[in-house]
Enzyme design. Structure first.
Site, short mmCIF file in Angstrom:
data_model
loop_
_atom_site.label_atom_id
_atom_site.label_comp_id
_atom_site.label_asym_id
_atom_site.label_seq_id
_atom_site.Cartn_x
_atom_site.Cartn_y
_atom_site.Cartn_z
N PRO A 126 -23.75 70.90 106.19
CA PRO A 126 -22.49 70.19 106.88
C PRO A 126 -22.33 68.99 107.34
O PRO A 126 -23.74 69.71 108.92
CB PRO A 126 -21.70 71.45 107.39
CG PRO A 126 -22.69 72.44 106.60
CD PRO A 126 -23.42 72.25 106.39
N GLU A 127 -22.01 68.60 108.16
CA GLU A 127 -22.55 66.45 108.21
C GLU A 127 -20.60 66.96 109.67
O GLU A 127 -20.28 67.74 109.20
CB GLU A 127 -22.76 66.07 107.56
CG GLU A 127 -23.43 65.99 106.73
CD GLU A 127 -23.78 64.75 105.24
OE1 GLU A 127 -23.70 63.80 106.25
OE2 GLU A 127 -24.53 64.97 104.86
#
Length: 282
Positions: free
Chosen positions: A2-3
Site C-alpha cells: 500500500p502506498e
C-alpha cells in the site's frame, strides 16, 4: 505494498468510526508486529485510551491517542485493517475493541507490518523525520526542494522518487504512473533533470496520487478497504502492469525492465531513454 493513496483511503474510511472512541481491549497475537516492544506493553498502553485523531504521514497511519500517545502503523506488503468483519480472517495478528462494541482487526499474511507506540509528540516526530522526506501535496513539496535534492545525484530518477527519505509515500505503482505523465524515462539520472522536467515531475506525482485517492487505491494482490472491498485505480493504469500492451498516449508497446530492483513499466516513445554520456578523453 500500500502506498500513499491506499493508506489515505484506509484513513478516510476508519476516521469517522474511530475518532472519539475509547479502546477497551487490545490483543496483539504476533510479537513481530510490535517488536522490539513486547506485545503486552503495547496492549497496556492502548487499553483505556481514546483515539483523538487518525492521521497519516507517508505510508504510516497515525493513531493519536489521549495523553499524547501515538500508535504508528505501517501495513508494509500485505497488511490490512478490517472494521467489524463477521469472523476473524486467517492471519489476524492484532485486534482493537472499542467502547461502542465495534472492533478493528489487523490481518497480515506475510507478517511484515509494524506498529510502534510512542509516548509523546516529540518522539513521534523524531521517528517519522528519520524515515520520511517531504510529503507531496503540501506547500513544502516544491520544484526548489526537488532541485536541491537531485543536484549531483547519479541514481536513476525512479530510484530517487522511491526513496522515502526524500519523497514520502510514493511507491512502485505511482512512481511509474508519475514518470509516464511527466514524460521522463525512469533511467534518467536524477541530477540531469532540467527545472522544467522537475516541475513536470512534481505535478505528475501529485496528479497520480490524487487519481489514486479518487479511485480509493489500487488493488493488485492484497490491498483491501476496511470492509474487504477492493480499490479501482488498477483499472486506470497508463503503464504500470501493462507490459506488452499499447501505450494509451501513442500506441507504442509498453516495456518492462528492472530499475533499482523494482519492476518498471515505460513507454519509450513518450519517455525517451537517456543517451549515454560520452567517455571523456584521458
Amino acid at each position: 505494498m500500500p502506498e500513499l493513496p491506499e493508506v489515505e483511503t484506509i484513513r478516510r474510511q476508519l476516521a469517522p468510526h474511530l475518532e472519539g472512541r475509547t479502546i477497551v481491549r487490545a490483543v496483539i497475537s504476533d510479537p513481530r508486529f510490535t517488536r522490539p516492544t513486547a506485545p503486552a506493553e503495547v496492549e497496556s498502553g492502548l487499553t483505556g485510551r481514546r483515539i483523538e485523531r487518525l492521521g497519516r504521514r507517508g505510508k504510516y497511519l497515525i493513531f493519536s491517542l489521549a495523553d499524547d500517545h501515538h500508535l504508528l502503523v505501517h501495513l508494509r506488503m500485505t497488511g490490512a485493517l478490517l472494521y467489524d468483519p463477521a469472523a476473524a480472517p486467517l492471519h489476524t495478528r492484532a485486534s482493537l475493541e472499542f467502547d461502542d462494541g465495534h472492533r478493528v482487526l489487523y490481518v497480515d499474511p506475510r507478517r511484515f507490518g509494524t506498529a510502534h507506540l510512542l509516548e509523546d509528540t516529540l518522539a513521534r516526530d523524531a521517528y517519522l523525520d528519520q524515515r520520511l522526506g517531504v510529503e507531496p501535496m503540501t506547500p513544502e513539496f516544491t520544484v526548489e526542494y526537488l532541485r536541491a535534492l537531485t543536484r549531483g545525484v547519479r541514481a536513476p530518477i525512479k530510484a530517487f522518487v522511491l526513496d522515502q527519505r526524500r519523497i514520502a509515500g510514493v511507491g512502485n505503482i505511482y512512481a511509474d504512473e508519475a514518470l509516464h505523465r511527466a514524460r521522463i524515462h525512469p533511467l534518467r539520472p536524477a541530477g540531469r533533470l532540467t527545472t522544467a522536467q522537475l516541475a513536470a515531475l512534481r505535478d505528475a506525482i501529485e496528479d497520480a496520487l490524487r487519481a489514486g485517492i479518487a479511485a480509493k487505491g489500487a488493488t493488485i494482490d492484497d490491498f483491501r478497504h476496511i470492509d474487504g472491498a477492493t480499490g479501482s485505480f488498477q483499472d486506470l493504469f497508463l503503464v504500470h502492469r501493462r507490459e506488452g500492451e499499447p501505450c494509451p498516449t501513442c500506441g507504442t508497446i509498453v516495456r518492462k525492465f528492472v530499475v533499482g530492483g523494482r519492476g518498471t513499466y515505460v513507454c519509450e516513445t513518450c519517455q525517451r531513454r537517456p543517451r549515454p554520456r560520452r567517455a571523456t578523453a584521458p
